[in-house]
Scaffold this motif. Structure first.
Motif, PDB file in Angstrom:
ATOM      1  N   UNK A  36       0.864  -1.188   0.000  1.00 53.13           N
ATOM      2  CA  UNK A  36       0.000   0.000   0.000  1.00 53.13           C
ATOM      3  C   UNK A  36       0.899   1.236   0.000  1.00 53.13           C
ATOM      4  N   UNK A  37       0.661   2.143  -0.909  1.00 53.49           N
ATOM      5  CA  UNK A  37       1.453   3.375  -1.021  1.00 53.49           C
ATOM      6  C   UNK A  37       2.952   3.072  -1.041  1.00 53.49           C
ATOM      7  N   UNK A  38       3.302   2.026  -1.731  1.00 49.84           N
ATOM      8  CA  UNK A  38       4.716   1.691  -1.899  1.00 49.84           C
ATOM      9  C   UNK A  38       5.354   1.010  -0.707  1.00 49.84           C
ATOM     10  N   UNK A  39       4.581   0.718   0.322  1.00 48.07           N
ATOM     11  CA  UNK A  39       5.135   0.084   1.526  1.00 48.07           C
ATOM     12  C   UNK A  39       4.483  -1.275   1.750  1.00 48.07           C
ATOM     13  N   UNK A  40       5.293  -2.266   2.152  1.00 44.63           N
ATOM     14  CA  UNK A  40       4.738  -3.560   2.566  1.00 44.63           C
ATOM     15  C   UNK A  40       4.149  -3.378   3.955  1.00 44.63           C
ATOM     16  N   UNK A  41       2.905  -3.737   4.113  1.00 40.69           N
ATOM     17  CA  UNK A  41       2.212  -3.384   5.356  1.00 40.69           C
ATOM     18  C   UNK A  41       1.133  -4.411   5.725  1.00 40.69           C
ATOM     19  N   UNK A  42       0.780  -4.432   7.007  1.00 45.40           N
ATOM     20  CA  UNK A  42      -0.301  -5.316   7.478  1.00 45.40           C
ATOM     21  C   UNK A  42      -1.651  -4.703   7.115  1.00 45.40           C
ATOM     22  N   UNK A  43      -2.705  -5.480   7.290  1.00 45.70           N
ATOM     23  CA  UNK A  43      -4.053  -4.931   7.049  1.00 45.70           C
ATOM     24  C   UNK A  43      -4.383  -3.920   8.132  1.00 45.70           C
TER      25      UNK A  43
END
Ligand code: NAD
Length: 485
Positions: free
Chosen positions: A10-17
């Motif tokens: 999301x928005x270029x970042x690997x992220x949790x839900x």
């Protein structure tokens, strides 16, 4: 084996839900084997992803055709370099045989290379103008594309959506199936490693809620969906009339066998189409319509071949058919086998769960062949999407055509015959988007348009192939230009 902690992009970042929720994915050949845990996305994650995707769309639309082609080509190369590892992960996550998984990884790279070439071929047209001016059409990317995909080809189907979407200069919100999140992750990793701007793609793992939120958002200009007809209809309703939807959906694919067919060859064609990929192919053969003269000997041959298929973990040498992909698939298949028997069809072989010989913790079933299937039976009408095949008997070619067409779906159909006139007549009259003569209903070429008729497709744009596939991802303006003096 190690498991993977997957993340959204999301928005270029690997992220949790946003919710912090995760779901787990297990190997369908061995329930003890945890493939990984992945974020369960919701509308909040779609909301978080879209502003950056709009920026990514602007950046990527400004990229030259050379650059788009270079990124897609490089991603194809990265997947090729990792082919062996990727194919093994695909077997572990989805349950294909290693040969099937290797073919899928190869095709995925080819798809990306094909669309790399298409980036250079985006073109409009020019028209005569009365005043010495110019009238021309201009094709530009639509903006943000939503790609909602099924699990049965978790690399190739996304690649033939994301490939053309990126070649055309769009950003992509990718919502893969929760059954195959790892393959989606690998595809996005390859695109980023190849140099795709990280805001030009978002990966949102999860199920129907995330897909519905993506489809409903007006900032998503076009939604390309492949999956069941039920979910496709829901997506279509969410997209509404003023945005684009492309839907490729279910099938109930028949093969007609005429009296002149080589029955050994016909049986092999049927068995490959019905039980390859464990019957989990949208174009899989689910109905055989045999002319009366050849029905019984053909049935014997198909039953024999089906009974000989080695069913097991796709990584094992010699295995012909892997497990079903998920519990819900196993339940559905066993349920249809039970209903078929209750409806009065004759179960000739298979249709039961297989647990011996190292298959105790997997979702294995023996390939099922039914005889005596009538048009009104659920076996003849409903998509099962598993290794269940029904035989119907026809008095002549006309009745065979009628039985073949007695379905709401229109994805694939086939005929086995040496009679060229009958083959051509079948191709003309069979109400399906894909017609195979003396070939399994499964298997399509990368450079040929692909799409269904009837309830199998929105019939708006075809997938898979150059210009017809690209047009979904491009919008067109007509420009009238006159000189002032
Ligand atoms: P599915 O319809 O359950 O799911 C497909 C995708 O849609 C998944 O990502 C899922 O999470 C999402 N989804 C489900 N409900 C949704 C909703 N209400 N709103 C938005 N998204 C939603 O299908 P599946 O089980 O993943 O795949 C099997 C089906 O796909 C079969 O019917 C098969 O025929 C079809 N299929 C068709 C083609 C084709 O080209 N015609 C190719 C492959 C598979």
């Amino acid at each position: 084996m190690t498991s993977t902690s997957g993340l959204n992009l999301v928005a270029g970042q690997w992220t949790a839900a946003h919710s912090g929720k995760v779901f787990s994915r297990r190997n369908p050949a061995d329930d003890d084997d945890l493939v990984g845990e992945f974020p369960e996305s919701s509308m909040a994650d779609v909301e978080a992803a879209l502003p950056a995707l709009a920026e990514g769309a602007a950046e990527w639309a400004a990229a030259s055709a050379d650059r788009r082609a270079e990124v897609l080509g490089r991603a194809a190369g990265l997947l090729e370099e990792r082919r062996a590892e990727l194919a093994a992960e695909l077997v572990r996550e989805e349950g294909k045989t290693l040969a099937e998984a290797t073919a899928e990884t190869t095709r995925t790279s080819l798809n990306l290379r094909f669309y790399a070439g298409e980036a250079h071929r985006v073109a409009g047209a020019s028209y005569p103008a009365d005043d010495g001016g110019l009238v021309y059409t201009w094709r530009e990317p639509v903006g943000v594309v939503g790609a909602i995909t099924p699990w049965n080809f978790p690399l190739t189907i996304p690649s033939r959506k994301i490939g053309p979407a990126l070649a055309a200069g769009n950003a992509v919100l990718f919502k893969p199936s929760p059954v195959t999140p790892l393959m989606a992750q690998r595809l996005v990793e390859a695109l980023l490693a190849a140099g795709l701007p990280s805001r030009a793609v978002a990966l949102l793992h999860g199920g129907a809620a995330a897909g519905a939120a993506a489809a409903a958002d007006p900032r998503v200009a076009a939604v390309t969906f492949t999956g069941s007809t039920t979910a496709g209809r829901a997506v279509h309703a969410l997209v509404g009339p003023s945005r684009r939807a492309q839907l490729e959906m279910g099938g109930k694919n028949p093969v007609v066998i005429l009296q002149d067919a080589d029955l050994d060859r016909a049986a092999r064609i049927i068995v490959k189409g019905a039980f390859g990929l464990s019957g989990q192919a949208c174009t899989g053969t689910s109905r055989v319509i045999a002319l009366r003269q050849v029905h019984d000997p053909l049935l014997d041959r198909v039953v024999e071949l089906a009974g000989k298929l080695a069913v097991g973990d796709g990584m094992r040498p010699g295995v012909d058919m892997g497990p079903l992909a998920a519990d819900f698939q196993l339940r559905k298949v066993l349920d249809h086998v039970r209903v078929g028997q209750e409806e009065g069809a004759d179960l000739m072989t298979g249709g039961h769960r297989l647990t011996g010989g190292g298959r105790e913790r997997g979702l294995f079933v023996a390939p099922a062949v039914f005889a005596g299937v009538c048009p009104e039976m659920r076996l003849a009408r409903e998509e099962i999407f598993g290794p269940v095949l029904g035989f119907q008997c026809a008095a002549d070619f006309e009745e065979a055509l009628e039985l073949a067409a007695a379905t709401e779906y229109g994805l694939a159909s086939g005929i086995v015959t040496r009679d060229l006139g009958k083959a051509l007549a079948f191709a003309r009259r069979s109400p399906s988007g894909l017609v195979k003569v003396n070939q399994p209903t499964t298997g399509t070429a990368m450079n040929v348009p692909f799409g269904g008729l009837g309830e199998s497709s929105s019939q708006t744009f075809k997938e898979q192939a150059g210009p017809t596939a690209m047009l979904f991802y491009l919008r067109e303006k007509s420009v009238y230009l006159s000189p002032l003096d």
